[in-house]
Write a protein that holds these residues in place. Structure first.
Motif, PDB file in Angstrom:
ATOM      1  N   VAL A 313       0.738  -1.162  -0.051  1.00 17.27           N
ATOM      2  CA  VAL A 313      -0.026   0.038  -0.142  1.00 17.27           C
ATOM      3  C   VAL A 313       1.002   1.302  -0.145  1.00 17.27           C
ATOM      4  O   VAL A 313       0.738   2.251  -0.669  1.00 17.27           O
ATOM      5  N   GLU A 314       1.860   1.383   0.740  1.00 20.04           N
ATOM      6  CA  GLU A 314       2.833   2.416   0.814  1.00 20.04           C
ATOM      7  C   GLU A 314       3.342   2.374  -0.466  1.00 20.04           C
ATOM      8  O   GLU A 314       3.680   3.735  -0.867  1.00 20.04           O
ATOM      9  N   ILE A 335       9.381   1.115  -4.571  1.00 18.54           N
ATOM     10  CA  ILE A 335       9.942   0.240  -3.705  1.00 18.54           C
ATOM     11  C   ILE A 335      11.525   0.420  -3.691  1.00 18.54           C
ATOM     12  O   ILE A 335      12.037   0.476  -2.675  1.00 18.54           O
ATOM     13  N   ILE A 336      12.044   0.373  -4.808  1.00 16.83           N
ATOM     14  CA  ILE A 336      13.527   0.609  -4.720  1.00 16.83           C
ATOM     15  C   ILE A 336      13.828   1.998  -4.094  1.00 16.83           C
ATOM     16  O   ILE A 336      15.146   2.409  -3.964  1.00 16.83           O
ATOM     17  N   GLY A 337      12.935   2.922  -4.301  1.00 15.47           N
ATOM     18  CA  GLY A 337      13.376   4.336  -3.560  1.00 15.47           C
ATOM     19  C   GLY A 337      13.050   4.150  -1.894  1.00 15.47           C
ATOM     20  O   GLY A 337      13.244   5.460  -1.482  1.00 15.47           O
ATOM     21  N   PRO A 341      16.449   8.360   3.810  1.00 17.91           N
ATOM     22  CA  PRO A 341      15.244   9.342   4.502  1.00 17.91           C
ATOM     23  C   PRO A 341      13.941   8.835   4.061  1.00 17.91           C
ATOM     24  O   PRO A 341      12.858   9.233   4.759  1.00 17.91           O
ATOM     25  N   ASN A 342      13.771   8.054   3.036  1.00 18.22           N
ATOM     26  CA  ASN A 342      12.583   7.507   2.475  1.00 18.22           C
ATOM     27  C   ASN A 342      12.143   6.087   2.810  1.00 18.22           C
ATOM     28  O   ASN A 342      11.268   5.483   2.551  1.00 18.22           O
ATOM     29  N   ASP A 359      13.684  -1.170   4.491  1.00 18.29           N
ATOM     30  CA  ASP A 359      14.503  -0.314   3.315  1.00 18.29           C
ATOM     31  C   ASP A 359      14.558  -1.123   2.199  1.00 18.29           C
ATOM     32  O   ASP A 359      15.241  -2.159   2.503  1.00 18.29           O
ATOM     33  N   PHE A 360      14.455  -0.728   1.023  1.00 12.09           N
ATOM     34  CA  PHE A 360      14.971  -1.423  -0.178  1.00 12.09           C
ATOM     35  C   PHE A 360      15.640  -0.690  -1.175  1.00 12.09           C
ATOM     36  O   PHE A 360      15.571   0.438  -1.194  1.00 12.09           O
TER      37      PHE A 360
END
Length: 398
Positions: A313-314, A335-337, A341-342, A359-360
């Motif tokens: 969902v995110e 997703i890869i971002g 900070p994200n 994190d990915f």
């Protein structure tokens, strides 16, 4: 009356203006490993419902479809093809190790981001690995971490592995052998045990004869509970310690094994249902709101399903915000971002990095990098380590 009609038309206009995005989960609600799959499915359903109620993806109505593939790989593939061809999903929520291995080339060819319930490290290793994202530590890292823990307790210990008779069960065996060699442990036996193992006397006497001191399980809770009860019945519990990777433990194991679960050591990345973390508080709230039984709300795989869906969902929310459209490609970019900070912090899993849970990147395809060892004490699992990552696992998988 006029005011009511205007309000109805406004509401209808809003509804008509909403984009619908389909999301499909395929997994074992019945059949083998369904004790893990059924609460996982409930987590998917409830987080989707919550996302729609809260409007987590502005302007988008999620149509969440949950399908029972009964742990059958061919059925999973049929559901996946239907999801891509008819539902036009931007992301696939999958389940079993074997089914994911079967789908790997197709997922890569179609470029469909896939979040599996399976934690098999092979899914994120070449070839055809770029679109798989495992939310937490892998089976291999969990088992290597367990072996590291054993080596700290007794160097040179004699260890047996008991694994589910499937690609899921066999997934970490080779990594376990390599890790044991480096840690100075002896893996003296590897046995496959599935459901229906109601009398494990022969298995345990075999281990006793081989001098086994530690038994490491890669399985689901049911077969493990039967072995723990038989270990107690045979009076071997003072000489033989049992440990296991994620799907072996949790409230299910305690409910099934009773007092025989006491002392079982368990590796997982998730917070427990009795702990105070943001995601766990939400889990308890949603479980109560949607009328889930306590056995589901307290099940770690209810948390597991919620985390996978929260990531999906995110990713869709970020894709909509950044690209103004939700497709497999924009969701992949989102997703890869999801790092630095994200990074994403829903509060379901532990982390060794301050403030970062999930994190990915294009090459880092596991989310939560931390795990803990927990012990069954007094009817619940409590941590006996701080969150950590296995240094040896990372050397094995450079």
């Amino acid at each position: 009356m006029r005011k009511s009609i205007v309000g109805l038309l406004a509401a209808l206009g809003l509804a008509l203006g909403q984009q619908q995005v389909n999301l499909l989960w395929s997994g074992a609600i019945t059949g083998p490993t369904s004790e893990a799959g059924a609460p996982y499915a409930a987590g998917v359903e409830d987080y989707c419902r919550y996302a729609n109620e809260r409007g987590l993806v502005p302007g988008v109505r999620l149509n969440c479809v949950v399908r029972d593939d009964r742990y059958d790989n061919a059925t999973t593939r049929r559901f996946f093809e239907e999801a891509v061809d008819r539902l036009r999903i931007p992301l696939f929520l999958s389940y079993a190790t074997g089914a994911n291995e079967l789908l790997k080339p197709l997922v890569q060819e179609l470029k469909i981001p896939t979040i599996p319930a399976s934690m098999h490290v092979g899914l994120i290793r070449p070839p055809n690995h770029e679109y798989f994202f495992i939310p937490t530590s892998t089976y291999s890292e969990q088992v290597v971490a367990i072996l590291e823990y054993i080596a700290q307790q007794r160097r040179g210990a004699r260890v047996a592995l008991v694994v589910h008779p499937s690609p899921f069960g066999r997934a970490p065996v080779e990594d376990a052998r390599r890790a044991a060699q480096q840690l100075g442990l002896q893996i003296v036996d590897v046995q496959e045990v599935g459901a229906g193992n109601l009398d494990n006397t022969a298995l345990l006497r075999r281990f006793e004869g081989a001098g086994v001191e530690f038994v490491v399980h890669q399985n689901v809770a049911g077969p493990v509970a039967n072995i723990l009860r038989d270990t107690r019945r045979l009076g071997l519990h003072t000489r033989m310690r049992h440990l296991g990777a994620h799907y072996t433990g949790g409230s299910d194991l305690i409910a099934l094994a009773g007092e025989a679960a006491e002392g079982f050591l368990w590796a997982t990345s998730f917070y427990m249902a009795h702990e105070e973390a943001a995601g766990i508080r939400l889990q308890r709230e949603l479980g109560a709101r949607y009328g889930r039984p306590a056995a589901v709300v307290e099940n770690v795989n209810y948390t597991n399903g919620m985390l996978a869906t929260a990531i999906a969902v995110e990713a869709m929310r970020r894709a909509q915000q950044r690209f103004r459209r939700i497709t497999n490609e924009t969701v992949y970019q989102a997703i890869i971002g999801m790092n630095g900070p994200n990074a994403f912090n829903p509060g379901f899993a532990v982390s060794t990095k301050a403030g970062i849970e999930i994190d990915f990147t294009r090459t880092e395809l596991t989310g939560a990098e931390g795990l803990r060892i927990l012990e069954a004490r007094g009817g619940r699992f409590v941590p006996v380590t701080e969150p950590f990552t296995s240094a040896l696992f990372r050397r094995l998988h450079r």
